[in-house]
Design an enzyme around this catalytic site. Sequence first.
Site, PDB file in Angstrom:
ATOM      1  N   GLY A 249       0.815  -1.314   0.131  1.00 24.65           N
ATOM      2  CA  GLY A 249       0.024  -0.043  -0.094  1.00 24.65           C
ATOM      3  C   GLY A 249       0.704   1.173   0.106  1.00 24.65           C
ATOM      4  N   GLY A 293       3.247  -3.620  -4.760  1.00 23.70           N
ATOM      5  CA  GLY A 293       2.720  -3.666  -6.015  1.00 23.70           C
ATOM      6  C   GLY A 293       2.677  -2.533  -6.937  1.00 23.70           C
ATOM      7  N   ARG A 294       2.053  -1.686  -6.631  1.00 25.21           N
ATOM      8  CA  ARG A 294       1.901  -0.329  -7.344  1.00 25.21           C
ATOM      9  C   ARG A 294       3.343   0.317  -7.290  1.00 25.21           C
ATOM     10  NH1 ARG A 294      -2.648   3.161  -7.169  1.00 25.21           N
ATOM     11  NH2 ARG A 294      -3.057   1.935  -5.387  1.00 25.21           N
ATOM     12  N   ARG A 331      -9.303   4.430 -13.838  1.00 23.75           N
ATOM     13  CA  ARG A 331      -8.951   4.764 -12.413  1.00 23.75           C
ATOM     14  C   ARG A 331      -9.634   6.317 -12.136  1.00 23.75           C
ATOM     15  NH1 ARG A 331      -4.529   6.084 -10.576  1.00 23.75           N
ATOM     16  NH2 ARG A 331      -5.115   5.132  -8.223  1.00 23.75           N
ATOM     17  N   TYR A 335     -12.168   6.339  -9.086  1.00 17.22           N
ATOM     18  CA  TYR A 335     -11.725   7.119  -8.120  1.00 17.22           C
ATOM     19  C   TYR A 335     -11.349   8.400  -8.163  1.00 17.22           C
ATOM     20  CZ  TYR A 335      -9.885   2.077  -7.315  1.00 17.22           C
ATOM     21  OH  TYR A 335      -9.820   0.738  -6.982  1.00 17.22           O
ATOM     22  N   CYS A 362     -18.288   5.824 -24.748  1.00 17.69           N
ATOM     23  CA  CYS A 362     -19.724   6.421 -24.961  1.00 17.69           C
ATOM     24  C   CYS A 362     -20.225   6.667 -23.420  1.00 17.69           C
ATOM     25  CB  CYS A 362     -20.728   5.708 -25.723  1.00 17.69           C
ATOM     26  SG  CYS A 362     -22.113   6.682 -26.134  1.00 17.69           S
ATOM     27  N   TYR A 391      -2.422  -1.224 -12.050  1.00 17.12           N
ATOM     28  CA  TYR A 391      -3.796  -0.782 -12.206  1.00 17.12           C
ATOM     29  C   TYR A 391      -4.360  -0.072 -13.359  1.00 17.12           C
ATOM     30  CZ  TYR A 391      -3.091  -2.504  -7.514  1.00 17.12           C
ATOM     31  OH  TYR A 391      -2.796  -3.045  -6.145  1.00 17.12           O
TER      32      TYR A 391
END
Length: 433
Positions: A249, A293-294, A331, A335, A362, A391
């Site tokens: 995180g 990860g990120r 994303r 978010y 669309c 992501y």
Amino acid sequence: MFVSENLSVNDKNRLVIGKNDTIELAEKFGTPLYVMDEDLIRKNCRTYKNAMDKYYDGKGLVLYANKAFCSLYTCRIAKEEGLGIDVVSGGELYTAIKADFPMDKVCFHGNNKTYDELELAVKNNVGHIIVDNVYELDTLNDIAGKYQKIMKIMFRIKPGIDAHTHSFVQTGQIDSKFGVALENGEAFDIIEKASKLENVKVTGLHCHIGSQIFDIEPFCKAAEVMMGLIGEVKNKIGIEIEELNLGGGYGIMYTEKDDPIEYDKYIEKISVIVKSEAQKHNVKLPFIYMEPGRSIVASAGITLYTVGGVKDIKNVRKYISVDGGMGDNPRYILYQSEYSAVVANKANAEPCEKVTVAGKCCESGDILLKDAMMPKIEVGDTLAVLATGAYNYSMASNYNRIPRPAVVAVSNGEAKIVIKRETYEDLIKNDII
């Protein structure tokens, strides 16, 4: 100038990633195009691995969080760099199997693993199952018994930590779909239940408090809570917890407003907490896992687009339309995530106007950047959206039946396709008339 260290500008005033001219990449491979800098991915892997080896005296393992960007390619890199991986679905596990990843270094997560997924994990001797709930525990015990195996398990614990991030990516509080809580006693109940089952062995505990977190204190508090729990489990149930997975995180820089902490500093400070709490609670130091990860892949990636339209609504908004959008980067619509972008064919141009970069889907909410200060953008320009390595491909869809882009990996001036661009034929291959 840029949010990622691997970007520069060449003498043609073009954006460069991994010693590759982005305009040449766009011309060769087409757009939209995901570009991943393999050298930076490997550098980030080594930063984490070296810190874990240093601060835990070699008694720890970095698990690449596959959900950030899962592919045979990333599994190979993690394997070569000495990392483990965590997977969160049968598909991610199958990818790891096909990549010949060592199964003893795989942790399998998920709040609703199916029977088939658990069976796939058992049959392939996955190193740890991160058990989420009592129903899963019973199912896993039955499957392991069927195959005459004893599976190592950890329990996902909600440590009750507020991570001060977007509510959609908070996971450590009691009101979360993930794991078992401390406050109501269910954590102790499930650990005690598991200790009496024949085909599972409780070896560890796991927690994950959220994503894109810049404050180190929530991680320290989570480590303190989890070490306290290890002490309580030993005293109340008589089980010595051997392993502790502290999740991931850690935040990355998407825009200049973001101020991430150096990743080895997280590990150093948390290691101090873990060691002091082990002494305080009279428990042995557990083997430590972490799941970045990120922070391993996000800054290593960019997405290249071709500008297809400019619409200036006087006194309202100026829209720049590109040949991708929410299909390859959902994303923003999920978010309201912020990104930085560069006009790749005139990378040193100064920002001079406020624009909104829109995708081709669309949907009115199909936005990549809203009210961003950018240089003058013209039809045919190549736009690079930065820090899209995590992501983006993994959350991509075929909404509006738009094929997903290719992924190209660059290293030391060389470029290769690691995931092919989808075709229209790919879109209909499972259709039945």
